[in-house]
Design an enzyme around this catalytic site. Sequence first.
Site, PDB file in Angstrom:
ATOM      1  N   GLU A   1      34.376  58.021  43.794  1.00  0.00           N
ATOM      2  CA  GLU A   1      35.393  57.453  42.914  1.00  0.00           C
ATOM      3  C   GLU A   1      35.279  58.139  41.551  1.00  0.00           C
ATOM      4  OE1 GLU A   1      36.178  53.058  41.010  1.00  0.00           O
ATOM      5  OE2 GLU A   1      35.158  53.177  42.944  1.00  0.00           O
TER       6      GLU A   1
ATOM      7  N   ASP B   1      36.046  47.355  32.530  1.00  0.00           N
ATOM      8  CA  ASP B   1      34.771  48.063  32.515  1.00  0.00           C
ATOM      9  C   ASP B   1      33.847  47.576  31.411  1.00  0.00           C
ATOM     10  OD1 ASP B   1      35.049  50.111  34.655  1.00  0.00           O
ATOM     11  OD2 ASP B   1      36.823  50.641  33.491  1.00  0.00           O
TER      12      ASP B   1
END
Length: 258
Positions: A50, A61
Amino acid sequence: MNRIDLSFNKVKEENRKALIPFVTCGADFTVEETADLIVSLEKEGATIVEIGVPFRDPLADGPVIQNAYTKALQNGTKVKDVFRCVELIRGKSEVPIVLMVYFNVVYFTGVENFLRIAAKSGVDGLIVPDVPLEERGDLDKICEDNCIYLIPLVARTSKDRIAAITKGAKGFVYCVSTNGTTGERKTLDSGTHEYLEEVRKNVDIPMCIGFGISSKEVVKEVKDYCDGVIVGSAIVKRMAEGKEAVIDFVKDLSDGLK
């Protein structure tokens, strides 16, 4: 057949679990160095890789990946550089590539244009963490037109919501291990196994767990309940230490999945 399907077929035949490292591009590694790293990670046990596309406001995140994105942007990394990275990988490897990208990046590139370039570069899947289920339809269709899988993120929610999110999913389902942002955790939240079992009832494609997978010990804890693990912040942190630190860590994680 999509490379993601081929890879999961292979790990199933070999009776093992998928290992999906998440890397950033343009922060601690140049585009070329990132491509070389990914090719090396495949050799050390990575099933799928990824790649995070830098964005200024990555709400899903935690601080490690946020800081890497900030550094990448300060270094002048653009969307076209991430696509060039994928092209370089494709010159050496058929490892499946999934882009983790926020919708603003896709939108400002032009949704159809973004997917067209992604497909041409050799991207196999897309994770868009900030697009809710109710707004996924058009994006899903354009992904399908370009033979790219739109990978759903499934958090701990109601049974009906899990069923709706996973309906018609292709490639794999990304199971979010904890409520909150990405980041390293020493242990997983209580109830993780029950949550994964609930997701399993709704899907007949592989389930992979991410958010908080930070060590060989955590990998061992979850491997019997899923088809693969996704490791992000712990990888990105080691990217700041250099290529060998990342490779050694991935080797260790791969051993934990055996």
